[in-house]
Design a protein around this motif. Structure first.
Motif, short mmCIF file in Angstrom:
data_model
loop_
_atom_site.label_atom_id
_atom_site.label_comp_id
_atom_site.label_asym_id
_atom_site.label_seq_id
_atom_site.Cartn_x
_atom_site.Cartn_y
_atom_site.Cartn_z
N VAL A 22 -12.15 11.24 -11.10
CA VAL A 22 -11.05 11.96 -11.75
C VAL A 22 -9.89 12.19 -10.78
CG1 VAL A 22 -10.38 14.11 -12.88
CG2 VAL A 22 -12.60 13.10 -13.37
N ARG A 23 -10.22 12.56 -9.56
CA ARG A 23 -9.19 12.88 -8.57
C ARG A 23 -8.34 11.65 -8.25
NH1 ARG A 23 -7.17 17.83 -7.66
NH2 ARG A 23 -6.50 18.13 -5.53
N PHE A 24 -8.99 10.50 -8.05
CA PHE A 24 -8.22 9.30 -7.74
C PHE A 24 -7.35 8.90 -8.92
CE2 PHE A 24 -7.43 4.75 -7.76
CZ PHE A 24 -6.80 4.61 -6.53
N GLU A 25 -7.88 9.00 -10.13
CA GLU A 25 -7.09 8.65 -11.31
C GLU A 25 -5.84 9.51 -11.39
OE1 GLU A 25 -7.70 6.02 -13.06
OE2 GLU A 25 -9.57 5.65 -11.99
N GLU B 280 -18.46 8.78 -3.12
CA GLU B 280 -19.01 7.60 -3.79
C GLU B 280 -17.91 6.59 -4.11
OE1 GLU B 280 -22.29 7.05 -7.20
OE2 GLU B 280 -20.44 7.97 -7.91
N PHE B 281 -16.78 7.08 -4.62
CA PHE B 281 -15.66 6.20 -4.94
C PHE B 281 -15.16 5.50 -3.68
CE2 PHE B 281 -11.11 5.37 -5.16
CZ PHE B 281 -11.00 4.64 -6.33
N GLN C 223 -5.70 6.76 -0.56
CA GLN C 223 -6.64 5.85 0.10
C GLN C 223 -6.44 5.86 1.62
OE1 GLN C 223 -5.99 2.31 -2.70
NE2 GLN C 223 -8.08 2.03 -1.99
N LYS C 224 -5.20 5.92 2.05
CA LYS C 224 -4.90 5.95 3.48
C LYS C 224 -5.53 7.18 4.13
CE LYS C 224 -1.02 5.31 6.67
NZ LYS C 224 0.45 5.12 6.77
N SER C 225 -5.44 8.31 3.45
CA SER C 225 -6.04 9.55 3.96
C SER C 225 -7.55 9.44 4.06
CB SER C 225 -5.66 10.73 3.05
OG SER C 225 -4.27 10.95 3.05
N VAL C 226 -8.16 8.86 3.03
CA VAL C 226 -9.62 8.72 3.01
C VAL C 226 -10.10 7.84 4.15
CG1 VAL C 226 -11.57 7.75 1.72
CG2 VAL C 226 -9.84 9.13 0.53
N ILE C 227 -9.44 6.70 4.36
CA ILE C 227 -9.85 5.76 5.41
C ILE C 227 -9.66 6.37 6.80
CG2 ILE C 227 -9.29 3.54 6.49
CD1 ILE C 227 -8.72 2.49 3.66
N CYS D 133 -8.74 13.40 0.47
CA CYS D 133 -7.69 13.90 -0.43
C CYS D 133 -8.30 14.40 -1.72
CB CYS D 133 -6.66 12.80 -0.71
SG CYS D 133 -7.36 11.32 -1.48
N GLY D 134 -9.59 14.72 -1.66
CA GLY D 134 -10.27 15.22 -2.85
C GLY D 134 -11.04 14.16 -3.60
#
Length: 202
Positions: A146-149, A175-176, A161-165, A170-171
């Motif tokens: 939901v957060r990515f959407e 799993e995603f 995505q940059k923050s995650v990597i 970023c919430g």
């Protein structure tokens, strides 16, 4: 390297999936990735390359082309000549069944990607592999997040995505992030050389 994203039905989310994987290539591996959301525009670009006598196989970087779920001569040509074709499936079993009974001719590598799985993505992936006799290296399921959407709808998917990597969540669910990265690696391994989990040459 030419990678074509196509879906045999509506709901395959080819554009979204293409952007997710292109972002991982760019951020995680520092690769040059040019994306074309309009395959007709890419056709003109490729024609101009040939006119300038440039060899696309020798050019650095990747080209990702979105063919949506269109069915015409230009799309069939792209599917036949691409280095890799990513077949994007919606979460609908009849669509998968129909595809494997009546699929188009594809000469290069094929990766099967199922989008927005509302249930356990690993369970679905195992079921699809068993039913359609697919290898683990050629399949992937993107779990629904939901957060990515939310970020993607606001055109902030790349920043998220940059923050995650970079290890700055970023919430988006773990799993995603893990599954999309795993899919990107599988796709890379179809055309690139790895030493363990480290990209050696592409």
């Amino acid at each position: 390297m030419e990678v074509v994203f196509w879906s045999p039905a509506r709901g395959g989310q080819t554009t979204r999936n293409m952007k997710i994987l292109a972002n991982i290539y760019r951020i995680r591996y520092g690769m040059q990735v040019r994306t074309f959301e309009n395959y007709e525009a890419y056709g003109k670009y490729h024609f101009m390359e040939n006119m300038q006598k440039q060899n696309r196989q020798k050019k650095k970087g990747h080209v990702f082309v979105d063919c949506r779920n269109d069915r015409n001569r230009q799309v069939w040509r792209l599917l036949q000549r691409a280095d890799t074709v990513v077949i994007n499936f919606p979460q609908e079993y009849p669509v998968l069944l129909n595809y494997f009974q009546n699929h188009p001719r594809i000469s290069g590598n094929i990766f099967y990607l199922i989008s927005n799985s509302p249930s356990d993505p690993m369970d679905n992936e195992k079921i699809y592999r068993r039913v359609f006799r697919l290898e683990a290296e050629e399949t992937g399921v993107i779990p629904y997040d939901v957060r990515f959407e939310h970020y993607y709808a606001k055109k902030q998917g790349f920043a998220c995505q940059k923050s995650v990597i970079k290890g700055e969540p970023c919430g988006v669910g773990e799993e995603f992030a893990a599954k999309t990265f795993e899919i990107a690696v599988k796709l890379l391994k179809m055309n690139c050389v790895f030493e363990g989990d480290t990209l050696y040459y592409c």
